[in-house]
Write an enzyme that holds these catalytic residues in place. Structure first.
Site, PDB file in Angstrom:
ATOM      1  N   ARG A   1      -5.659   2.589  -1.877  1.00  0.00           N
ATOM      2  CA  ARG A   1      -6.224   2.726  -0.532  1.00  0.00           C
ATOM      3  C   ARG A   1      -6.225   4.212  -0.196  1.00  0.00           C
ATOM      4  O   ARG A   1      -5.183   4.863  -0.264  1.00  0.00           O
ATOM      5  CB  ARG A   1      -5.425   1.932   0.507  1.00  0.00           C
ATOM      6  CG  ARG A   1      -5.484   0.421   0.290  1.00  0.00           C
ATOM      7  CD  ARG A   1      -4.980  -0.337   1.503  1.00  0.00           C
ATOM      8  NE  ARG A   1      -5.889  -0.225   2.627  1.00  0.00           N
ATOM      9  CZ  ARG A   1      -5.587  -0.588   3.877  1.00  0.00           C
ATOM     10  NH1 ARG A   1      -4.375  -1.051   4.139  1.00  0.00           N
ATOM     11  NH2 ARG A   1      -6.466  -0.470   4.852  1.00  0.00           N
TER      12      ARG A   1
ATOM     13  N   ASP B   1      -1.711   6.165   9.857  1.00  0.00           N
ATOM     14  CA  ASP B   1      -1.831   6.062   8.405  1.00  0.00           C
ATOM     15  C   ASP B   1      -1.931   7.434   7.749  1.00  0.00           C
ATOM     16  O   ASP B   1      -1.599   7.582   6.578  1.00  0.00           O
ATOM     17  CB  ASP B   1      -3.048   5.211   8.039  1.00  0.00           C
ATOM     18  CG  ASP B   1      -2.771   3.739   8.255  1.00  0.00           C
ATOM     19  OD1 ASP B   1      -2.449   3.058   7.270  1.00  0.00           O
ATOM     20  OD2 ASP B   1      -2.840   3.277   9.407  1.00  0.00           O
TER      21      ASP B   1
END
Length: 349
Positions: free
Chosen positions: A94, A244
């Protein structure tokens, strides 16, 4: 990779744990795609299975992805797989969550530095160290965040709005933003937790509500586009979200929908607070425009309704909030406020 249902004696299931059965070490993950209806664990015996779990969001959340990356390298080392190839696969599973690369890098460095006969044990020890550090960071962030709430929303009885999921399901400890909320609840200072659904995958409705219910918090679920009416009614004392990736200037990538909340908060003079460990700060990324935002499959949007066949969808996993809209960034090393590149670099040491 397989799955099985487990109900531990203390009635909580950790989101990730290492086990060493006779047939060989495994990484066990709580499958977050099946919560809250089912508590099912995935058993990863190889890196390919772990990468699939990461991409499907069975395991998710920036700090936890860091742990998954580190333990993934330990798994490859313990089972005799090509560790360098494993690192490449994991680090790019990711693209936005910088913790994943951080955990991979820490474990890989331990593997490379150890003698061949000690490499697997050294790598696992490093993964466990990353895990322990994240748990300690969670505790420290809750303390710093509690003091900040008392400053920005004096009087107690906080009404906090949150987006996505940032509790124990994303951490080696009790979480980031939701860890602060949990501490406020235990202190008797939480009047109401407002939980955004967090479309399209409903991490708020499924996961934050799951954690809030287990903790006995007073919480209310709302559709993402209902948040504006809460601000207008004066029902929000602070917005708390996770992150994130945080760029060097303080720009913060978080679950898509966070940026509109920051705009609403600024207009209504409500503090917008980001809670994240320093491992989520990426000083190599100069600003928000430089953050790679993961684009996920359109079916996550079109299948929710469902939409007519052939409908195209725009589905960024994250959006980026500029530093001027962020009241403070809470880390384990202290609070950054106002948010500037210099202050952020200083708190990261």
């Amino acid at each position: 990779m397989g799955d099985h249902f487990t109900q531990p004696e203390n009635d909580t299931i950790p989101p990730l744990r290492w086990e060493s059965p006779p047939e060989g070490p495994v990484l066990v993950l709580l499958d977050q795609t099946r919560l809250p209806q089912e508590e099912v664990e995935l058993v990863c015996t190889d890196v390919q299975g772990l990468v699939a779990a990461i991409r499907s969001l069975a395991v998710r959340g920036a700090p936890l992805l860091g742990l998954a990356g580190a333990y993934g390298i330990a798994l490859a080392a313990a089972r005799g797989y090509d560790v360098e190839d494993a690192a490449e696969l994991l680090a790019h599973a990711r693209p936005t969550a910088v913790n994943l690369e951080y955990g991979v890098r820490r474990a890989l460095e331990a593997f490379r530095s150890a003698a061949p006969e000690q490499a697997a044990a050294a790598t696992l020890a490093e993964a466990r160290a990353v895990h322990a550090e994240d748990a300690a960071a969670s505790t420290a962030m809750a303390e710093h965040g509690g003091r900040l709430l008392a400053e920005v929303a004096p009087g107690g009885g906080y009404r906090i709005l949150t987006h996505c999921n940032t509790g124990a399901l994303v951490s080696g400890g009790e979480g980031t933003a939701l860890g602060v909320v949990l501490a406020a609840h235990r202190a008797g200072e939480l009047r109401r937790l407002w939980v955004d659904e967090t479309r399209p995958l409903l991490q708020g409705a499924r996961l934050t509500a799951y954690e809030a219910a287990r903790a006995g918090m007073p919480y209310t679920l709302l559709a993402d586009n209902a948040a504006g009416s809460l601000f207008t009614a004066g029902e929000v004392d602070a917005v708390l979200v996770g992150a994130d990736r945080i760029a060097a200037d303080g720009a913060t990538a978080n679950k898509v929908g966070s940026y509109p909340l920051a705009v609403l908060a600024r207009y209504h003079h409500v503090p917008f607070i980001v809670v994240a460990p320093t491992t989520t700060v990426d000083l190599r990324t100069p600003d928000g425009a430089s953050i790679e935002v993961e684009q996920r499959t359109g079916s996550e949007v079109t299948d929710l309704a469902p939409s007519p066949l052939g409908t195209q969808a725009y589905n960024p996993a994250f959006d980026v909030t500029p530093p001027e809209l962020i009241t403070a960034i809470v880390t384990e090393n202290g609070v950054v406020s106002p948010v500037t590149a210099e202050r952020l670099a200083a708190v990261c040491g």
